[in-house]
Design a protein around this motif. Sequence first.
Motif, PDB file in Angstrom:
ATOM      1  N   PHE A  89       0.801  -1.227   0.000  1.00 10.85           N
ATOM      2  CA  PHE A  89       0.000   0.000   0.000  1.00 10.85           C
ATOM      3  C   PHE A  89       0.828   1.269   0.000  1.00 10.85           C
ATOM      4  O   PHE A  89       0.295   2.354  -0.042  1.00 10.85           O
ATOM      5  CB  PHE A  89      -0.992  -0.014   1.173  1.00 10.85           C
ATOM      6  N   PHE A  90       2.152   1.132   0.086  1.00 11.37           N
ATOM      7  CA  PHE A  90       2.978   2.323  -0.095  1.00 11.37           C
ATOM      8  C   PHE A  90       3.989   2.138  -1.222  1.00 11.37           C
ATOM      9  O   PHE A  90       3.924   2.821  -2.240  1.00 11.37           O
ATOM     10  CB  PHE A  90       3.682   2.717   1.211  1.00 11.37           C
ATOM     11  N   LEU A  91       4.921   1.199  -1.075  1.00 14.33           N
ATOM     12  CA  LEU A  91       6.041   1.152  -2.020  1.00 14.33           C
ATOM     13  C   LEU A  91       5.597   0.835  -3.446  1.00 14.33           C
ATOM     14  O   LEU A  91       6.060   1.452  -4.394  1.00 14.33           O
ATOM     15  CB  LEU A  91       7.061   0.113  -1.544  1.00 14.33           C
ATOM     16  N   ILE A  92       4.711  -0.153  -3.597  1.00 13.90           N
ATOM     17  CA  ILE A  92       4.312  -0.530  -4.957  1.00 13.90           C
ATOM     18  C   ILE A  92       3.493   0.572  -5.630  1.00 13.90           C
ATOM     19  O   ILE A  92       3.795   0.950  -6.756  1.00 13.90           O
ATOM     20  CB  ILE A  92       3.583  -1.890  -4.950  1.00 13.90           C
ATOM     21  N   PRO A  93       2.460   1.105  -4.986  1.00 13.90           N
ATOM     22  CA  PRO A  93       1.654   2.098  -5.719  1.00 13.90           C
ATOM     23  C   PRO A  93       2.209   3.521  -5.743  1.00 13.90           C
ATOM     24  O   PRO A  93       1.750   4.328  -6.548  1.00 13.90           O
ATOM     25  CB  PRO A  93       0.311   2.076  -4.971  1.00 13.90           C
ATOM     26  N   THR A  94       3.186   3.851  -4.886  1.00 15.63           N
ATOM     27  CA  THR A  94       3.431   5.273  -4.673  1.00 15.63           C
ATOM     28  C   THR A  94       3.934   6.033  -5.895  1.00 15.63           C
ATOM     29  O   THR A  94       3.277   6.964  -6.359  1.00 15.63           O
ATOM     30  CB  THR A  94       4.398   5.467  -3.501  1.00 15.63           C
ATOM     31  N   ILE A  95       5.113   5.675  -6.411  1.00 16.81           N
ATOM     32  CA  ILE A  95       5.646   6.523  -7.485  1.00 16.81           C
ATOM     33  C   ILE A  95       4.777   6.443  -8.740  1.00 16.81           C
ATOM     34  O   ILE A  95       4.423   7.484  -9.303  1.00 16.81           O
ATOM     35  CB  ILE A  95       7.136   6.220  -7.758  1.00 16.81           C
ATOM     36  N   ILE A 265      11.519  -0.075  -7.618  1.00 14.60           N
ATOM     37  CA  ILE A 265      12.776   0.621  -7.857  1.00 14.60           C
ATOM     38  C   ILE A 265      12.835   1.244  -9.253  1.00 14.60           C
ATOM     39  O   ILE A 265      13.462   2.291  -9.429  1.00 14.60           O
ATOM     40  CB  ILE A 265      13.981  -0.329  -7.612  1.00 14.60           C
ATOM     41  N   LEU A 266      12.188   0.640 -10.260  1.00 13.83           N
ATOM     42  CA  LEU A 266      12.312   1.194 -11.613  1.00 13.83           C
ATOM     43  C   LEU A 266      11.753   2.610 -11.737  1.00 13.83           C
ATOM     44  O   LEU A 266      12.430   3.485 -12.282  1.00 13.83           O
ATOM     45  CB  LEU A 266      11.666   0.253 -12.648  1.00 13.83           C
ATOM     46  N   PRO A 267      10.545   2.868 -11.226  1.00 13.07           N
ATOM     47  CA  PRO A 267      10.068   4.259 -11.288  1.00 13.07           C
ATOM     48  C   PRO A 267      10.996   5.195 -10.518  1.00 13.07           C
ATOM     49  O   PRO A 267      11.205   6.345 -10.931  1.00 13.07           O
ATOM     50  CB  PRO A 267       8.686   4.209 -10.625  1.00 13.07           C
ATOM     51  N   ALA A 268      11.560   4.694  -9.406  1.00 13.46           N
ATOM     52  CA  ALA A 268      12.496   5.510  -8.639  1.00 13.46           C
ATOM     53  C   ALA A 268      13.701   5.875  -9.500  1.00 13.46           C
ATOM     54  O   ALA A 268      14.154   7.022  -9.526  1.00 13.46           O
ATOM     55  CB  ALA A 268      12.939   4.768  -7.381  1.00 13.46           C
ATOM     56  N   MET A 269      14.206   4.901 -10.248  1.00 12.03           N
ATOM     57  CA  MET A 269      15.331   5.167 -11.140  1.00 12.03           C
ATOM     58  C   MET A 269      14.941   6.185 -12.215  1.00 12.03           C
ATOM     59  O   MET A 269      15.757   7.022 -12.624  1.00 12.03           O
ATOM     60  CB  MET A 269      15.796   3.867 -11.786  1.00 12.03           C
ATOM     61  N   GLY A 270      13.692   6.085 -12.676  1.00 11.02           N
ATOM     62  CA  GLY A 270      13.217   7.066 -13.657  1.00 11.02           C
ATOM     63  C   GLY A 270      13.268   8.477 -13.098  1.00 11.02           C
ATOM     64  O   GLY A 270      13.697   9.418 -13.781  1.00 11.02           O
TER      65      GLY A 270
END
Lengths: 545, 225
Positions: A89-95, A265-270
């Motif tokens: 409910f946080f890490l997967i949906p957030t970015i 992590i991929l959206p974070a890298m973006g």
Amino acid sequence: MSAVVAAREPQLPKEHYLNADYGVRSWLFTIDHKRIALLYLASVTFMFFLGGMYAAAIRLELVTPPGDMFSSETYNKLFTGHGVLMVFFFLIPTIPGVLGNFLIPLMIGAKDLAFPRINLLSWYCYMAGAGFVLYALVEGGLDTGWTFYTPYSTSFSNTNVILAGVGIFFAGFSSILTGLNFIVTIHKMRAPGLTWFRLPLFVWAHYATSLIQILGTPVIAVTILLVALERGFHFGFFDPARGGDPILFQHLFWFYSHPAVYIMILPAMGVISELVACFSRKKIFGYGFVAGSSLAIAVLGFLVWAHHMFVSGLSVYASLIFSAISFLVAIPSAIKVFNWTATLYRGSVSWQTPMLYAVGFIGLFVIGGLTGLFLAALGLDVHVTDTYFIVAHFHYVMVGSVVMAYMGGLHFWWPKITGRHYPEWWARVSAVIIFVGFNLTFFPQFILGYLGMPRRYHYYPDEFQVLNVMSSAGASILAVGYMIPMVYFAWSMRYGRIATANPWPATGLEWQTASPPPTENFAVTPTVDEEVYDYTRPPKEPTFV
Amino acid sequence: MSNAHSSALRHHFANLDQQKDSSVLGMWTFIVQEILFFGGLFLVYTIYRHEYFDVFEACSHHLDWKLGAANTVVLIFSSLTMAMGVHAAALGQKKATAAWLVLTIVLGSIFLGVKVVEYTEKFEHHLVPGPHFLPPEEAAHELKIQPSQTGQAQLYFSLYFAMTGLHAIHMIIGIPIILYLAWRSWHGAYTPAYHTPVELTGLYWHFVDIVWIFLFPLLYLIGHH
């Protein structure tokens, strides 16, 4: 630009997406991707702080060696609640939910995502899932760990497994719908002239993420369904008494849940690619490689799941192959890190808050990534499996890296989202506090784990106390670091300095419209005739306002 | 571009072509995730069938392959009527479209009706996994397996119910959607230029049928009959 803009104070546009309509209904029934992004922002922030409270309870308990605050059962429920809330409910949906939703249509010059109503539906799925899970947590809790391993979850646990499972099922559906929407949007909605290799890397990263969401999430959905059927109706898929195989659950679970780490992590890298380019005033080094490495991570991510199962009795040959492929993930990950650092080289680097987060991300991701190699190595992994070494490793990646990138992105695009600046001094201070607090919390856990402290116990031998106290002290610093932005973001929505359309200034179509943008995003349909990240030219006036 | 101002065009698309392309790609993407969704179950099936082939073969004899075969024919015909419905919609024949869609629903309902008969029979013979499953001695006699293999027989029937049940749920979701399309079509909502909903639902319906084409031999036709 500076001469023209500095001459007059920037003003908020008369009409934008925030004041286009008022009232609760205008938010709950909105199909504007920007408003849905803000709905996500509110809900994931709530879940983050709730999950954080569980973490606080865990760290409080671990200040002293004996289990003196909570019973073992309660402690089990605490780390399970923490894991379920934070992961699903946080890490997967957030970015994707917040930044992806807000930015992808803007970045590709579209009026909205391809399916605006499905976008709203995916938020409602998220909320329904959150409702079920919160109810499960309030109504007695859940003690299986976030991994729901069978046969404990199917036959022995006396807690609300099915309720929580239904909640995660809904959250998964939300994730699938988001991924589907992004894939179609990126394929079909790009502005004229915006070719694939002119797309910002943020968009490439979300494309790769969406592929994982589409291909991985259904598998966890059906796995949860099987667990529920076994628990609720006594079907026998994972029941050893009937010839079922509990290890099969682990295979199915990690087939999704390892790629799920790359959903985080991929959206974070973006985000980091955008920040590094903008604050180095340079085109990102090796654009094609950075874009391609996102896809490579997405593909490889599906072939490494069994490295979570090296101690489960896997055949040694299977272990060897999974170990080898796990090492391969280091290649695309390193390509990204080297390309970011190469972008910094001879760039005109400036240290606004988003850049502090970006550089912090790179440092933490390097530690998190390199310790991942320890865990891909068969012999070493057996030694540290189920110890705090694992806990430290995945927190470096999932919290250290992902949350740093999320915070960096939130600061970077805050002027676009709200039309106002956050207070720079407070933001820099809290970025440093988060970095220090994070490392103090989790670095000692590497040592604890290496020395043999197992995870998921609420008591430990006396000799581990110093490191545990350091970790708990770090957690309290980290908490302060996370709370300061809550306050100044809220403050800045009303009192922040008004931002121009392109305050940094940065390349990318999202900066070529007003801050905050109008409901239809662009006054005229944008056309693109320049290369991506072209920081060599002087910044131009926003053209599509 | 010619239909840029059609009432069916949603505000964020440039033209109907872009809108249709997006919708079709969206449905295919949805089907891809459906394949992975069923894929998990097919994997579980494959592993246990490999592990306990004899038991699976013995249990398979307790499914009525004639009913299964008849249902397969019914579903293939429902795919045909669905395809005719899409075709009629593309030609702008609104009443014919509605008629073909209603026929599809009738065939789908026949399939589900047969499924109810089959499920009832399993309940009556205590072949539903769980505490009410046949006790080992009776199971050995009834299913022609060893008493010690009763648990594995339960695995087979667990998979039978999970796979056909999930398939049936997909049909139950499809039927009201098709009913809605038939109603809309009767009232002239679809034109040769815009009938995407009918086409997409057709894709979905064909996918659900194809799942059954795999389920039938895997569950009913293990070994010889």
